[in-house]
Every structure is written in C-alpha cells, then in structure tokens.
Design an enzyme around this catalytic site. Structure first.
Site, short mmCIF file in Angstrom:
data_model
loop_
_atom_site.label_atom_id
_atom_site.label_comp_id
_atom_site.label_asym_id
_atom_site.label_seq_id
_atom_site.Cartn_x
_atom_site.Cartn_y
_atom_site.Cartn_z
N CYS A 45 0.84 -1.20 0.00
CA CYS A 45 0.00 0.00 0.00
C CYS A 45 0.88 1.26 0.00
O CYS A 45 1.64 1.47 -0.93
CB CYS A 45 -0.99 -0.03 1.15
N HIS A 48 -3.88 -4.62 -0.50
CA HIS A 48 -3.49 -5.25 0.76
C HIS A 48 -3.63 -6.77 0.63
O HIS A 48 -4.74 -7.30 0.72
CB HIS A 48 -4.40 -4.77 1.90
N GLU A 58 -2.86 -8.93 2.80
CA GLU A 58 -3.31 -9.45 4.09
C GLU A 58 -4.81 -9.29 4.30
O GLU A 58 -5.38 -9.89 5.22
CB GLU A 58 -2.53 -8.78 5.23
#
Length: 217
Positions: free
Chosen positions: A84, A193, A195
């Site tokens: 990011c 992202h 994650e």
C-alpha cells in the site's frame, strides 16, 4: 525439518500491522514485527507496510532510519516487499493534498491522486499482471482488496541489459490504469493489501516467500 523463512515486518509505527504478520505466518513465514536493525538487515525477507498519508509514512520511516535499512538491503540484493503506502513511498515523490514529499527514490516517478469519480478506491478489483509474474503465479484472475486514493499511473524506469525488465501489474479504475504491483529484482510491491485479500492474498504472499533466497543468521 527445514526452518521457515524469516520475514521481518518493519515496525515504524504504521497503524495496525498485526494482520500482515498473521497473513505472512499463514503463508508459511516466521514473521516478526521489529525495528531491530540487525534483524531487519539479516532476515530472509523484509515487508514494509504502509497506512495513512505519504508524508507521514516517510517521516516515520526516516525517524527510525528505515530508509537506510531498505536501501542497504536492496544494495545487497536482499528481498523487500512494500504494501500500500509502503509501495507508494518507493517512488521518487508523492503529492498529496498539495504537499509534495520526497520518497525513497528506488523507482523514478510521482504518486498522485487517482483521476476517478469516486475516491477512495475501496473494495475488490481484478488486476492485469505481465507474463512471467512470480507474485501472481496461479492467481492471475483473482480479485484483491484495495483502499487508497493515490497511486502511480506511469512507469518511468529504464532498465539496461543484463538486468531483466521489471514485471508490472496494472489495475483499471477511473480515467487511467494505475500500478497494482511491481516486481523489480529483489524489490517488489503491491498497492492492494494482500493481508486483507483472503485466500488470494495468502497465496500471493506464499509465492513471494517461496522466492526468497535463504539467509544464515
């Protein structure tokens, strides 16, 4: 049994990064949130997360001399993954709300506000990786989770042989595509992202972890 690859997640005060640590663990790494200079330098891989404004992230990185740590790793060919705003600061400059901030300068170019009718760009989107991508191997058609208003819409790095051409991944949103990911030797980054991208994000992190040369601590 072979020990898991050691991945340092750079701790410079960037929001809640524990989800990144957990995702890296799920992807097969021994992930540690740390600002310890030796560990950051010697780990098999380094992840640079980023949440918030470009200028604030750069200040926080420089406060712990994270810019030096990243540069030292890359000078030695040691893998780094930006996420990011951790991708955005790898460029030469970022212009955000009228503030022009110098970035890490690993790649030339400027990060600017996306030209789109609705910002932030938030939610799931598909991406277009170049052929030969290692990050997106087996997940080329998956969707990934974005939340950002700024990005890089041009790629200006000229590479001379024998160095390989960077592998670029684009995402369509607004008036112009923006870079969703870059694979450039030991330096890789994603604007989205991983994650927060479910199973596809875990597989992408696993692809990156599997590519790490193993260090001896």
């Amino acid at each position: 049994m072979t020990a898991k690859p050691l991945v340092a997640v750079l701790d410079y005060g960037s929001g809640n990064v524990h989800s990144a640590v957990k995702a890296l663990e799920a992807a097969g790494a021994d992930a540690r949130l740390t600002a310890d200079r030796r560990l950051v330098h010697d780990a098999d891989g380094l992840v640079v997360p980023g949440v918030g404004a470009f200028a604030a992230v750069m200040k926080a990185l420089r406060d712990i001399r994270g810019d030096e740590l990243i540069d030292r790793r890359l000078a030695g060919g040691r893998p780094v993954l930006g996420i990011c705003v951790g991708m955005q600061v790898l460029f030469g400059r970022g212009v955000e709300r009228g503030v022009d901030t110098e970035g890490l300068g690993e790649w030339p170019g400027v990060v600017t506000e996306l030209d789109a009718p609705l910002l932030p760009h938030m939610g799931w989107n598909t991406v277009r990786p170049d052929a030969g991508s290692r990050l997106f191997a087996g997940i080329e058609d998956e969707r990934f989770y974005f939340v950002h208003s700024y990005g890089a819409t041009q790629w200006n790095l000229q590479v001379q042989p024998p160095f390989p051409e960077p592998i670029l991944t684009w995402c369509d949103y607004g008036a112009a595509p923006f870079l969703a990911a870059v694979e450039n030797g030991p330096l890789a980054a994603t604007q989205f992202h991983p994650e927060k991208s479910g199973e596809a994000g875990i597989r992408l992190l696993s692809n990156w972890i599997d590519s790490l040369p193993r260090a001896t601590l």
